[in-house]
Design a protein around this motif. Structure first.
Motif, short mmCIF file in Angstrom:
data_model
loop_
_atom_site.label_atom_id
_atom_site.label_comp_id
_atom_site.label_asym_id
_atom_site.label_seq_id
_atom_site.Cartn_x
_atom_site.Cartn_y
_atom_site.Cartn_z
N ASP A 179 50.52 43.05 41.13
CA ASP A 179 51.19 41.75 41.09
C ASP A 179 50.16 40.66 40.75
N PHE A 180 49.79 40.59 39.48
CA PHE A 180 48.77 39.65 39.05
C PHE A 180 49.30 38.22 39.01
N GLU A 181 50.59 38.05 38.80
CA GLU A 181 51.21 36.72 38.91
C GLU A 181 51.09 36.24 40.36
N GLY A 182 51.30 37.13 41.32
CA GLY A 182 51.16 36.78 42.73
C GLY A 182 49.74 36.37 43.07
N ILE A 183 48.76 37.02 42.46
CA ILE A 183 47.36 36.66 42.70
C ILE A 183 47.10 35.23 42.24
N LEU A 184 47.78 34.81 41.17
CA LEU A 184 47.63 33.44 40.69
C LEU A 184 48.05 32.41 41.74
N SER A 185 48.93 32.80 42.67
CA SER A 185 49.41 31.86 43.68
C SER A 185 48.43 31.70 44.84
N LEU A 186 47.45 32.59 44.96
CA LEU A 186 46.48 32.48 46.05
C LEU A 186 45.49 31.36 45.76
N PRO A 187 45.07 30.62 46.78
CA PRO A 187 44.10 29.55 46.56
C PRO A 187 42.76 30.12 46.08
N VAL A 188 42.15 29.39 45.17
CA VAL A 188 40.86 29.81 44.62
C VAL A 188 39.75 29.29 45.53
N GLY A 189 38.76 30.14 45.77
CA GLY A 189 37.61 29.75 46.57
C GLY A 189 36.51 29.19 45.69
N GLU A 190 35.46 28.77 46.35
CA GLU A 190 34.33 28.16 45.65
C GLU A 190 33.27 29.20 45.30
N GLU A 191 32.83 29.18 44.05
CA GLU A 191 31.79 30.10 43.61
C GLU A 191 30.55 29.93 44.47
N GLY A 192 29.96 31.04 44.86
CA GLY A 192 28.75 31.00 45.68
C GLY A 192 29.01 30.92 47.17
N LYS A 193 30.27 30.65 47.55
CA LYS A 193 30.60 30.54 48.98
C LYS A 193 31.62 31.57 49.42
N CYS A 194 32.11 32.39 48.49
CA CYS A 194 33.15 33.36 48.81
C CYS A 194 32.69 34.77 48.45
N ALA A 195 32.71 35.64 49.44
CA ALA A 195 32.29 37.02 49.21
C ALA A 195 33.37 37.85 48.52
N THR A 196 34.64 37.53 48.77
CA THR A 196 35.75 38.28 48.19
C THR A 196 35.99 37.79 46.77
N GLN A 197 36.02 38.74 45.83
CA GLN A 197 36.11 38.37 44.42
C GLN A 197 37.01 39.34 43.66
N LEU A 198 37.63 38.82 42.61
CA LEU A 198 38.36 39.65 41.66
C LEU A 198 37.53 39.66 40.40
N GLU A 199 37.08 40.84 39.99
CA GLU A 199 36.28 41.00 38.78
C GLU A 199 37.17 41.50 37.66
N ALA A 200 37.01 40.92 36.47
CA ALA A 200 37.78 41.35 35.30
C ALA A 200 36.83 41.60 34.14
N ARG A 201 37.09 42.69 33.43
CA ARG A 201 36.40 43.02 32.18
C ARG A 201 37.48 43.50 31.23
N TYR A 202 37.60 42.84 30.08
CA TYR A 202 38.70 43.14 29.18
C TYR A 202 38.35 42.74 27.76
N VAL A 203 39.22 43.12 26.81
CA VAL A 203 39.12 42.61 25.44
C VAL A 203 40.38 41.80 25.17
N LYS A 204 40.25 40.79 24.31
CA LYS A 204 41.34 39.84 24.10
C LYS A 204 42.62 40.47 23.57
N SER A 205 42.52 41.58 22.84
CA SER A 205 43.73 42.24 22.32
C SER A 205 44.53 42.90 23.43
N GLY A 206 43.89 43.15 24.59
CA GLY A 206 44.55 43.84 25.68
C GLY A 206 44.45 45.35 25.58
N LYS A 207 43.78 45.85 24.56
CA LYS A 207 43.63 47.30 24.40
C LYS A 207 42.95 47.92 25.62
#
Length: 141
Positions: free
Chosen positions: A70-98
């Motif tokens: 549910d990636f749309e649901g993840i968008l609804s979660l408040p974003v934390g501040e870089e450097g102050k939040c240990a919990t992270q979502l990492e993404a690696r992708y190509v723009k075509s979505g392949k």
């Protein structure tokens, strides 16, 4: 025929193989070009990378939404501040979505600064990746 959604396995109780190693070493879906550029092996597209930060109290909900894809649901979660939040979502992708790879990780400075995969790394290929690449791009902070 290759699966369209692939998940990494565990490396220890409650810890999963990291997304980068899974993509580079196990699946071999990216190759190194020059010194720092990573290119998709089939399309030649450059890897896009980002990390989205979350405060610790949102970790259970983030993992629940991630497990449900549910990636749309993840968008609804408040974003934390870089450097102050240990919990992270990492993404690696190509723009075509392949290829779209995601993982929930946790920085553990008390353990020498290592990063731990809290969920299996998920890799969405071909049409599965193209279905979600737009929302994944919107997750970029």
């Amino acid at each position: 025929m290759q699966q369209k959604i692939i998940q990494s396995g565990s490396v220890a109780p409650g810890e999963y193989k990291d997304l980068y190693s899974f993509l580079m070493e196990e699946l071999k879906l990216f190759k190194r070009k020059l010194l720092i550029m990573l290119k998709h092996v089939e399309t030649g597209e450059s890897q896009q990378y980002y990390t989205r930060y979350f405060e610790r109290q949102h970790q259970p909900e983030l993992i629940r939404l991630f497990d449900a894809n549910d990636f749309e649901g993840i968008l609804s979660l408040p974003v934390g501040e870089e450097g102050k939040c240990a919990t992270q979502l990492e993404a690696r992708y190509v723009k075509s979505g392949k290829l779209v790879g995601l993982q929930v990780i946790e920085a553990r400075p008390h353990e020498g600064g290592r990063y731990v995969g809290l969920t299996p790394a998920k890799v969405f290929l071909d049409e599965e990746g193209t279905k979600i690449v737009n929302v994944v791009e919107r997750l970029r902070q």
